[in-house]
Design an enzyme around this catalytic site. Structure first.
Site, PDB file in Angstrom:
ATOM      1  N   ASP A 286     -43.371  32.589 -24.865  1.00 27.48           N
ATOM      2  CA  ASP A 286     -42.263  31.766 -24.390  1.00 27.48           C
ATOM      3  C   ASP A 286     -42.757  30.393 -23.941  1.00 27.48           C
ATOM      4  OD1 ASP A 286     -39.439  31.573 -23.389  1.00 27.48           O
ATOM      5  OD2 ASP A 286     -40.501  31.239 -21.504  1.00 27.48           O
ATOM      6  N   GLU A 328     -42.947  30.328 -29.851  1.00 25.59           N
ATOM      7  CA  GLU A 328     -41.596  29.805 -29.591  1.00 25.59           C
ATOM      8  C   GLU A 328     -41.739  28.334 -29.222  1.00 25.59           C
ATOM      9  OE1 GLU A 328     -37.947  28.857 -27.053  1.00 25.59           O
ATOM     10  OE2 GLU A 328     -39.877  29.262 -26.155  1.00 25.59           O
TER      11      GLU A 328
HETATM   12  C1  GLC Z   1     -37.603  29.515 -23.588  1.00 24.84           C
HETATM   13  C2  GLC Z   1     -36.459  30.512 -23.533  1.00 24.84           C
HETATM   14  C3  GLC Z   1     -35.376  29.952 -22.686  1.00 24.84           C
HETATM   15  C4  GLC Z   1     -35.910  29.694 -21.316  1.00 24.84           C
HETATM   16  C5  GLC Z   1     -37.166  28.837 -21.355  1.00 24.84           C
HETATM   17  C6  GLC Z   1     -37.894  28.915 -20.065  1.00 24.84           C
HETATM   18  O1  GLC Z   1     -37.240  28.332 -24.176  1.00 24.84           O
HETATM   19  O2  GLC Z   1     -36.018  30.799 -24.818  1.00 24.84           O
HETATM   20  O3  GLC Z   1     -34.274  30.810 -22.637  1.00 24.84           O
HETATM   21  O4  GLC Z   1     -34.942  29.042 -20.552  1.00 24.84           O
HETATM   22  O5  GLC Z   1     -38.078  29.284 -22.305  1.00 24.84           O
HETATM   23  O6  GLC Z   1     -38.494  30.169 -19.886  1.00 24.84           O
HETATM   24  C1  GLC Z   2     -37.062  24.033 -24.081  1.00 26.99           C
HETATM   25  C2  GLC Z   2     -37.572  25.011 -25.014  1.00 26.99           C
HETATM   26  C3  GLC Z   2     -36.471  25.464 -25.924  1.00 26.99           C
HETATM   27  C4  GLC Z   2     -35.254  25.909 -25.187  1.00 26.99           C
HETATM   28  C5  GLC Z   2     -34.917  25.033 -24.058  1.00 26.99           C
HETATM   29  C6  GLC Z   2     -34.081  25.786 -23.107  1.00 26.99           C
HETATM   30  O1  GLC Z   2     -36.706  22.886 -24.747  1.00 26.99           O
HETATM   31  O2  GLC Z   2     -38.637  24.493 -25.770  1.00 26.99           O
HETATM   32  O3  GLC Z   2     -36.889  26.573 -26.597  1.00 26.99           O
HETATM   33  O4  GLC Z   2     -34.173  25.945 -26.089  1.00 26.99           O
HETATM   34  O5  GLC Z   2     -36.015  24.597 -23.365  1.00 26.99           O
HETATM   35  O6  GLC Z   2     -32.762  25.703 -23.452  1.00 26.99           O
END
Ligand code: GLC
Ligand code: GLC
Length: 649
Positions: A286, A328
């Site tokens: 994440d 991710e």
């Molecule tokens: C990732 C997750 C998102 C979350 C963020 C912080 O982007 O997909 O839902 O808010 O990380 O953990």
């Molecule tokens: C950051 C993350 C993305 C997520 C967002 C939370 O930009 O990289 O994955 O969509 O935070 O909404």
């Protein structure tokens, strides 16, 4: 002469003073062999990041002990899995792999209830199940579970760790890979490390980025991007109890971990191995782009972030080699691709494909999709994309502005248009999306909404528009069809498979109403699954009818995917389709099997030059989706509105 101990001397010394007596003889041998194979690389990465610190070798020794403990706690069934996966490492490129991501509470509501969902997963063909973060987290707002208070404890509302292990075993027996989140950029402010920091323990304050005043935060902030400007401006939060500023990239209760401290690396490795040992086949890394901070940069995608992930990967190779990382990184496409590699993340979300599929639906044009995929789709043969259409987050328009510019598209203006379009503000738009994280300083925003609502089902149902309903269903099948065929693991987002509409109930919940992503976190009830599995014997409402059509359409495509090797390990060539409403690619595997996919993104009939069939050697061929045949010498190929062809020889 300078003396520098080489890596094998270092390993020998570490092993001399590491007690392996708790391991069985077989495990001790295996552990030593794996160290011999992977310690050199781990050493290189670890010393690259921490070598300048006087206590680096002390921590390295401790890390090896952590890895030993990980091996010791690994269950026999998982050791067997390690062996099997080392023998056939490319399981994730198989055509049989199909993923689903879901929230336990929205499908369960508990882990034990999910056992009853296995027949539903199997009806769809799921072999990869990502359970959204299910760890102990603050009550109320926990960023949908992404603020972890204890990696080793399941959130009591969902069950226990024993329940999770039981489910993992049951899934393994059914051939379903369990995927868990590894939320390692931050912990919640209720994690025991954060609590110790709050109590003033210096050792634990050093687990985070904690500052006495604004001097350093101000310096960093001149170059940082704001992730949740609707929640709080800037990237730091003042903590009353400590009277200090804490780095909080996301919500104020999510404290960024300080990876410049080797103790943090070691501590989190131990948590990682715990998750690996529950029985996960892949860990979703994440927010991995954010783990390294470097003054004067945006603190995303830094060189040392990569080195750290590679070091974690070495740890897996030593202690739990069956487990792979999924990246991710929702960032610039060039940066997304840099996380992908055999020594880093073998799997990666494909946010570029996702965003540009939506772009093509809005514009009915495919040139940005085509050009971008030509540039960015190819990755190492030993890795794979995880292709998705929707997920629990917002949609960010992360395409490459330079590629857009080459096509005469201004990136910023175009993002503005896409936001207008998908939030339904653009005249004639079919979409019902919700704006997310609007930044008052620069007007940036992203979009939330369910697959069905963004594809036009919500408005078509409201207007009793039968043609609109049909088009919405076809849009959904078109987008998913591309993720099923282009190469990679397709990842369904639960509730998409039955075309559920936006759920606006979060607006009445004080813990959710400030975060519009909840509009697309939607329950799948036993009634929904009964409908999908055709156990409902009554006249269906138009909405139910659309749900069932989508489910059956996806099921049909997935069944075809699983029976043709060319959907698995094969190369993808993005073609020019000779019609700017159409998108086309060719796949070819080592046995010379080919698949030609052509998709029409417009609501009108389109024709593509028949020359494209010659990529299949000009012989007779057949569309696997409709069973219609081609002689191979046609002058044009005709596609209905939103039609997709999967043509093989
Ligand atoms: C990732 C997750 C998102 C979350 C963020 C912080 O982007 O997909 O839902 O808010 O990380 O953990
Ligand atoms: C950051 C993350 C993305 C997520 C967002 C939370 O930009 O990289 O994955 O969509 O935070 O909404």
């Amino acid at each position: 002469m300078n003396y520098a101990a080489d890596v094998s001397v270092c390993l020998d010394r570490i092993l001399e003073s590491t007690d392996l007596s708790g391991l069985t003889k077989k495990d001790a041998t295996l552990f030593t062999q794996r160290l011999e194979a992977h310690f050199p690389s781990l050493f290189e990465k670890y010393t690259y990041v921490y070598g300048h610190q006087y206590d680096c070798y002390y921590h390295l020794q401790k890390l090896v002990e952590t890895l030993r403990d990980g091996v010791k706690k690994r269950k026999p069934a998982l050791k067997k899995l390690d062996e099997n996966r080392l023998k056939s490492p490319l399981w994730y490129r198989d055509e049989k792999q199909v993923g689903l991501a879901c929230y336990v509470d929205l499908m369960g509501p508990t882990l034990n209830d999910l056992h009853n969902r296995i027949p539903y997963y199997k009806a769809l063909g799921i072999t990869y199940l990502h359970l959204m973060p299910l760890y102990d987290a603050p009550s109320g707002d926990s960023d949908g579970g992404y603020a972890v208070s204890d990696y080793r404890k399941v959130n009591p509302t969902l069950g226990t760790t024993a329940d999770l292990e039981k489910l993992a075993d049951a899934l393994l027996k059914e051939g379903i890979n369990l995927v868990l989140d590894f939320v390692f950029n931050h912990t919640s402010d209720e994690h025991r490390w954060a609590k110790a920091a709050l109590e003033g323990k210096k050792q634990y304050q050093n687990y985070y980025y904690v500052y006495d005043d604004r001097t350093i935060p101000d310096q960093y902030e001149t170059t940082l991007r704001e992730i949740f400007p609707q929640v709080r401006r800037g990237s730091f939060t003042f903590n009353e109890q400590m009277q200090k500023w804490v780095w909080t990239t996301f919500n104020s209760f999510q404290w960024d971990l300080n990876y410049s401290n080797p103790e943090v690396f070691n501590a989190i490795t131990s948590e990682m191995l715990f998750l690996a040992n529950i029985g996960s086949a892949a860990l979703r890394l994440d927010a991995l782009a954010f783990i390294w901070k470097e003054m004067g940069t945006n603190c995303e995608n830094q060189d040392k972030a990569h080195v750290l992930i590679q070091a974690f990967n070495c740890c897996l190779e030593i202690a739990a080699p069956a487990v792979v990382f999924k990246s991710e990184a929702i960032v610039h496409p060039d940066e997304v691709n840099k996380y992908i590699g055999e020594d880093e993340c073998k799997l990666s979300y494909n946010p570029l494909l996702m965003a540009l599929l939506w772009n093509s639906l809005a514009t009915r044009k495919t040139r940005l999709l085509t050009r971008s995929m030509q540039k960015s789709f190819a990755i190492s043969d030993n890795c794979t994309w995880v292709n998705y259409v929707r997920c629990h987050d917002d949609i960010g328009w992360t395409f490459d502005d330079d590629v857009a510019q080459e096509l005469g598209i201004n990136g910023n203006d175009h993002r503005f248009f896409l936001n207008q379009f998908f939030t339904g503000r653009f005249e004639g738009s079919f979409a019902n999306g919700v704006p997310f994280a609007e930044n008052p300083s620069n007007g940036d925003c992203r979009v939330c909404g369910s697959l069905a609502s963004l594809c036009g089902l919500e408005s078509a149902l409201q207007n009793n528009d039968a043609k609109g309903i049909e088009e919405a269903v076809n849009r959904m099948l078109l987008l998913y069809g591309i993720t099923f065929s282009i190469g990679g693991i397709p990842l369904l987002y639960s509730s998409d498979e039955i075309a559920k509409l936006n759920d606006y109930s979060y607006r009445d919940d004080v813990t959710k109403q400030h975060d519009d992503r909840w509009v697309n976190r939607i329950a799948v009830t036993p009634e929904d699954t009964a409908l999908a599995m055709e156990k409902v014997q009554r006249t269906l409402s138009p909405q139910e009818d659309a749900s069932l059509k989508v489910f059956k359409g996806l099921q049909h495509m997935l069944a075809i995917r699983k029976t043709h090797a060319v959907f698995g390990k094969a190369r993808t060539y993005i073609l020019e389709a000779s019609n700017h409403h159409c998108f086309a690619f060719l796949r070819e595997n080592e046995n010379g099997e080919k698949l030609l996919v052509i998709s029409n993104f417009s609501e009108h009939v389109q024709q593509v030059d028949g020359e494209i069939l010659r990529t299949l050697n000009g012989t007779s061929c057949k569309d696997l989706l409709s069973d219609s045949t081609f002689k191979g010498d046609e002058t044009v190929v005709t596609l209905r509105s939103f039609q997709q062809l999967w043509i093989t020889q």
